[in-house]
Scaffold this active site. Structure first.
Site, mmCIF file in Angstrom:
data_model
loop_
_atom_site.group_PDB
_atom_site.id
_atom_site.type_symbol
_atom_site.label_atom_id
_atom_site.label_comp_id
_atom_site.label_asym_id
_atom_site.label_seq_id
_atom_site.Cartn_x
_atom_site.Cartn_y
_atom_site.Cartn_z
ATOM 1 C CG ASP A 131 -2.058 0.656 0.775
ATOM 2 O OD1 ASP A 131 -2.035 1.365 0.168
ATOM 3 O OD2 ASP A 131 -2.623 0.729 1.696
ATOM 4 C CB CYS A 188 -24.221 -12.239 -2.157
ATOM 5 S SG CYS A 188 -24.419 -11.437 -0.840
ATOM 6 C CB CYS A 191 -21.137 -5.121 -0.070
ATOM 7 S SG CYS A 191 -20.987 -6.214 -0.982
ATOM 8 C CB CYS A 195 -22.344 1.229 1.031
ATOM 9 S SG CYS A 195 -21.710 1.995 0.703
ATOM 10 C CB CYS A 211 -16.227 5.342 0.755
ATOM 11 S SG CYS A 211 -15.260 3.308 1.895
ATOM 12 C CB CYS A 242 -18.989 -2.904 2.415
ATOM 13 S SG CYS A 242 -17.590 -2.877 2.725
HETATM 14 C C1 B12 Z 1 -7.443 4.470 -2.985
HETATM 15 C C2 B12 Z 1 -7.720 2.701 -1.337
HETATM 16 C C3 B12 Z 1 -9.002 3.119 -0.706
HETATM 17 C C4 B12 Z 1 -9.877 4.270 -1.391
HETATM 18 C C5 B12 Z 1 -10.990 4.152 -2.583
HETATM 19 C C6 B12 Z 1 -11.491 2.350 -2.452
HETATM 20 C C7 B12 Z 1 -11.239 1.903 -3.641
HETATM 21 N N1 B12 Z 1 -12.056 0.387 -3.587
HETATM 22 O O1 B12 Z 1 -10.068 1.753 -4.509
HETATM 23 C C8 B12 Z 1 -10.727 3.862 0.224
HETATM 24 C C9 B12 Z 1 -10.028 5.487 0.918
HETATM 25 C C10 B12 Z 1 -12.281 4.925 -0.162
HETATM 26 C C11 B12 Z 1 -9.789 3.140 0.724
HETATM 27 C C12 B12 Z 1 -11.445 2.514 1.820
HETATM 28 C C13 B12 Z 1 -10.789 0.760 1.837
HETATM 29 N N2 B12 Z 1 -9.785 0.394 2.252
HETATM 30 CO CO1 B12 Z 1 -8.549 0.724 0.477
HETATM 31 N N3 B12 Z 1 -7.005 1.169 -0.719
HETATM 32 C C14 B12 Z 1 -6.129 1.959 -1.501
HETATM 33 C C15 B12 Z 1 -6.032 1.163 -2.266
HETATM 34 C C16 B12 Z 1 -4.563 2.921 -1.986
HETATM 35 C C17 B12 Z 1 -5.699 2.145 -3.691
HETATM 36 C C18 B12 Z 1 -7.305 1.148 -4.688
HETATM 37 C C19 B12 Z 1 -7.499 1.554 -5.926
HETATM 38 O O2 B12 Z 1 -6.372 1.094 -6.761
HETATM 39 N N4 B12 Z 1 -8.166 2.128 -6.387
HETATM 40 C C20 B12 Z 1 -8.310 2.298 -7.449
HETATM 41 C C21 B12 Z 1 -9.720 1.907 -7.821
HETATM 42 C C22 B12 Z 1 -9.996 2.070 -10.109
HETATM 43 O O3 B12 Z 1 -9.764 0.322 -7.616
HETATM 44 P P1 B12 Z 1 -10.736 -0.717 -7.199
HETATM 45 O O4 B12 Z 1 -11.862 -0.211 -6.704
HETATM 46 O O5 B12 Z 1 -10.445 -2.020 -6.852
HETATM 47 O O6 B12 Z 1 -11.860 -0.648 -8.549
HETATM 48 C C23 B12 Z 1 -11.827 -1.363 -9.979
HETATM 49 C C24 B12 Z 1 -12.978 -2.359 -9.631
HETATM 50 O O7 B12 Z 1 -13.573 -0.777 -9.825
HETATM 51 C C25 B12 Z 1 -13.087 -2.898 -10.622
HETATM 52 N N5 B12 Z 1 -14.341 -2.946 -11.940
HETATM 53 C C26 B12 Z 1 -14.487 -1.967 -12.612
HETATM 54 N N6 B12 Z 1 -15.775 -1.676 -13.279
HETATM 55 C C27 B12 Z 1 -15.843 -3.144 -13.470
HETATM 56 C C28 B12 Z 1 -16.553 -3.478 -13.796
HETATM 57 C C29 B12 Z 1 -16.619 -5.772 -13.981
HETATM 58 C C30 B12 Z 1 -17.834 -6.000 -14.456
HETATM 59 C C31 B12 Z 1 -16.132 -6.075 -13.001
HETATM 60 C C32 B12 Z 1 -15.725 -7.521 -12.127
HETATM 61 C C33 B12 Z 1 -14.915 -5.137 -11.924
HETATM 62 C C34 B12 Z 1 -15.092 -4.159 -12.756
HETATM 63 O O8 B12 Z 1 -11.594 -2.488 -11.810
HETATM 64 C C35 B12 Z 1 -11.357 -2.049 -10.741
HETATM 65 C C36 B12 Z 1 -9.741 -1.232 -11.540
HETATM 66 O O9 B12 Z 1 -8.840 -2.843 -11.101
HETATM 67 C C37 B12 Z 1 -5.020 -0.075 -1.708
HETATM 68 C C38 B12 Z 1 -3.732 0.019 -1.460
HETATM 69 C C39 B12 Z 1 -3.347 -0.026 -3.505
HETATM 70 N N7 B12 Z 1 -1.660 -0.068 -2.909
HETATM 71 O O10 B12 Z 1 -3.953 -1.050 -4.109
HETATM 72 C C40 B12 Z 1 -5.912 0.344 -0.656
HETATM 73 C C41 B12 Z 1 -6.645 -1.109 -0.414
HETATM 74 C C42 B12 Z 1 -7.394 -1.236 -1.989
HETATM 75 N N8 B12 Z 1 -7.485 -0.697 0.565
HETATM 76 C C43 B12 Z 1 -7.935 -1.872 1.504
HETATM 77 C C44 B12 Z 1 -8.364 -1.626 2.823
HETATM 78 C C45 B12 Z 1 -8.579 -3.064 3.892
HETATM 79 C C46 B12 Z 1 -9.811 -0.781 2.477
HETATM 80 C C47 B12 Z 1 -10.782 -0.714 3.565
HETATM 81 C C48 B12 Z 1 -12.238 -2.465 4.234
HETATM 82 C C49 B12 Z 1 -10.677 0.404 4.993
HETATM 83 C C50 B12 Z 1 -11.249 0.372 5.878
HETATM 84 N N9 B12 Z 1 -12.228 -0.870 7.274
HETATM 85 O O11 B12 Z 1 -11.400 1.585 6.401
HETATM 86 C C51 B12 Z 1 -12.136 0.304 2.857
HETATM 87 C C52 B12 Z 1 -12.308 -0.904 2.072
HETATM 88 C C53 B12 Z 1 -13.948 0.165 0.845
HETATM 89 C C54 B12 Z 1 -13.902 -0.540 -0.128
HETATM 90 N N10 B12 Z 1 -15.580 -0.923 0.163
HETATM 91 O O12 B12 Z 1 -13.483 -0.662 -1.112
HETATM 92 C C55 B12 Z 1 -7.094 -3.559 1.355
HETATM 93 C C56 B12 Z 1 -7.940 -4.208 0.933
HETATM 94 C C57 B12 Z 1 -7.399 -5.214 1.316
HETATM 95 C C58 B12 Z 1 -8.586 -6.481 0.733
HETATM 96 N N11 B12 Z 1 -8.573 -7.475 1.704
HETATM 97 O O13 B12 Z 1 -8.723 -6.543 -0.500
HETATM 98 C C59 B12 Z 1 -6.154 -2.296 0.457
HETATM 99 C C60 B12 Z 1 -5.553 -3.776 -1.100
HETATM 100 C C61 B12 Z 1 -4.888 -2.374 1.019
HETATM 101 C C62 B12 Z 1 -3.741 -3.137 1.850
HETATM 102 N N12 B12 Z 1 -2.731 -3.175 0.920
HETATM 103 O O14 B12 Z 1 -4.434 -4.154 2.093
HETATM 104 N N13 B12 Z 1 -9.514 2.324 0.454
HETATM 105 S S1 SF4 Z 2 -18.603 -9.286 -1.547
HETATM 106 FE FE1 SF4 Z 2 -20.437 -8.599 -1.353
HETATM 107 S S2 SF4 Z 2 -21.758 -9.771 -3.056
HETATM 108 FE FE2 SF4 Z 2 -20.185 -10.389 -2.979
HETATM 109 S S3 SF4 Z 2 -20.700 -12.242 -1.761
HETATM 110 FE FE3 SF4 Z 2 -19.427 -10.031 0.281
HETATM 111 S S4 SF4 Z 2 -21.553 -9.016 0.175
HETATM 112 FE FE4 SF4 Z 2 -22.334 -10.930 -1.078
HETATM 113 S S1 SF4 Z 3 -16.419 0.779 3.533
HETATM 114 FE FE1 SF4 Z 3 -17.280 2.297 2.397
HETATM 115 S S2 SF4 Z 3 -18.167 0.858 0.833
HETATM 116 FE FE2 SF4 Z 3 -17.782 -0.257 2.578
HETATM 117 S S3 SF4 Z 3 -19.678 0.015 3.434
HETATM 118 FE FE3 SF4 Z 3 -18.542 1.449 4.479
HETATM 119 S S4 SF4 Z 3 -19.299 2.786 3.315
HETATM 120 FE FE4 SF4 Z 3 -19.276 1.046 2.010
#
Ligand code: B12
Ligand code: SF4
Ligand code: SF4
Length: 312
Positions: A131, A188, A191, A195, A211, A242
């Site tokens: 990260d 499912c 999540c 949210c 978020c 979630c």
């Molecule tokens: C920016 C970031 C955040 C941001 C944005 C969240 C996000 N989802 O991007 C914020 C601050 C909100 C955040 C929150 C959290 N985060 Co964070 N975050 C990051 C970070 C630094 C980058 C993630 C990233 O690249 N985002 C950019 C977007 C574009 O990527 P994405 O969300 O994965 O989106 C993908 C999908 O949308 C997909 N997609 C888009 N369209 C479609 C369509 C289809 C059909 C499909 C299949 C897919 C798809 O493609 C995108 C690119 O792969 C990573 C660390 C890292 N360097 O990777 C940690 C990371 C993702 N976070 C982590 C954690 C633990 C959290 C939280 C749980 C923390 C908490 N408890 O508060 C929350 C969870 C929120 C959530 N539901 O995502 C962990 C996840 C561990 C895991 N088991 O997955 C990471 C990996 C850190 C780590 N090294 O452990 N985070």
């Molecule tokens: S990530 Fe969301 S949709 Fe997927 S199994 Fe968990 S709660 Fe259900």
């Molecule tokens: S971590 Fe973010 S996306 Fe997940 S339930 Fe909380 S507000 Fe929603």
């Protein structure tokens, strides 16, 4: 020595260091992710996390980060705690932040793993990431076969759920990749339904700027936007909703990592302790913790946003 042997050696050392799983993928351009990341940024889902817009090319290609990169070694480390905060009325801290800051804990383990590889295999060029750089941690872990990316956008392992961190070593070693895993979310939508800020705008897509994790940790503004009034579900640092509702987390087992052991003093604090928190206590309590990222003023802002919402 053949490459299957390398794989086994690295996996067994990773297990010894406490990682849940360790998988391998080919370091290459992330073709599928490029348009998705671009759309995500164009939608402004990064909010004020401007760093997400930096190094677009490097984020999509590890060979631009580590010269001669051939293999990404992905690792996952469980942080699920055995206990939670005692006062159920107290503002909530996400489970990942109960113990010592994961960046320090994991960096130490990654560096030890890299040293092991260099001692046992020879001159290997590699860099450790947790990260900490423009690397798409979840995508690599998925490609390395460590789970699938769920509709809440977190990586889920069928046996371990999603309460773990992801890290990687990007190396010039050549190792047979492990395949990606099937998506087991099925029909499912728990999540998405749970949210409170409707941040999961489509299945698999999170609008980061909505978020609670972003609002309470990454957003540095003096105030949290009014539109989130009454929607924070009492979270003051991060949000676990979630993941808590995800059926794949029903069997999460407590972490064995001593450095993630929750600070008792933190779990004991009552609602009024939090409301009256002073800078000195904050500095002591969160000395080695990820909570320091919000700074004292940020945590105070979050607490007062919750208090105002619930009391007045
Ligand atoms: C920016 C970031 C955040 C941001 C944005 C969240 C996000 N989802 O991007 C914020 C601050 C909100 C955040 C929150 C959290 N985060 Co964070 N975050 C990051 C970070 C630094 C980058 C993630 C990233 O690249 N985002 C950019 C977007 C574009 O990527 P994405 O969300 O994965 O989106 C993908 C999908 O949308 C997909 N997609 C888009 N369209 C479609 C369509 C289809 C059909 C499909 C299949 C897919 C798809 O493609 C995108 C690119 O792969 C990573 C660390 C890292 N360097 O990777 C940690 C990371 C993702 N976070 C982590 C954690 C633990 C959290 C939280 C749980 C923390 C908490 N408890 O508060 C929350 C969870 C929120 C959530 N539901 O995502 C962990 C996840 C561990 C895991 N088991 O997955 C990471 C990996 C850190 C780590 N090294 O452990 N985070
Ligand atoms: S990530 Fe969301 S949709 Fe997927 S199994 Fe968990 S709660 Fe259900
Ligand atoms: S971590 Fe973010 S996306 Fe997940 S339930 Fe909380 S507000 Fe929603």
């Amino acid at each position: 020595m053949n490459h299957t042997k390398y794989k086994q050696m690295i996996q067994s050392k990773a297990a010894e260091l406490g990682f849940f799983y360790c998988g391998f993928s080919k370091a290459e351009f992330l073709e599928d992710e490029a348009p998705r990341l671009e759309t995500w940024l164009n939608q402004n889902y990064q909010g004020k996390m401007s760093y997400m817009g930096n190094y677009f090319d490097k984020r999509l290609d590890p060979r631009l980060l580590v010269e001669g990169a051939n293999t990404v070694i992905s690792l996952i480390l469980n942080y699920f705690p055995s206990v939670t905060q005692k006062d159920k009325e107290a503002p909530k801290i996400s489970k990942y932040a109960y113990g010592e800051d994961y960046h320090f804990v994991i960096k130490d383990k990654l560096n030890e793993l890299l040293r092991f590889i260099q001692d046992e295999i020879g001159e290997v060029n590699g860099r450790a990431f947790v990260d900490s750089a423009p690397v798409m941690d979840k995508v690599w872990a998925k490609k390395s076969g460590l789970g699938w990316i769920g509709k809440n956008s977190n990586l889920i392992h069928p046996k371990e759920g999603s309460f773990f961190f992801i890290a990687e070593l990007i190396t010039d070693l050549k190792i047979e990749p492990d395949g990606p895993m099937k998506d087991y979310c099925g029909t499912c939508t728990r999540c998405i339904d749970a949210c409170p800020t409707e941040a999961i705008v489509h299945p698999y897509v999170v609008d980061g700027s909505k978020c609670i994790s972003y609002l309470t940790i990454e957003l540095k503004d003096e105030i949290i936007p009014k539109e989130f009034t009454g929607k924070m579900d009492n979270w003051m640092f991060g949000c676990d909703i979630c993941q808590d509702v995800c059926p794949w987390n029903r069997f999460s087992k407590a972490t064995q990592e001593q450095r993630f052991k929750p600070l008792n003093s933190l779990l004991d604090l009552t609602i009024s302790d939090w409301e009256n928190l002073e800078d000195e206590t904050f500095q002591k309590l969160f000395k080695n913790s990820a909570v320091k990222r919000t700074k004292f003023s940020g945590l105070k802002r979050n607490i007062s946003f919750l208090t105002k919402n619930t009391k007045y």
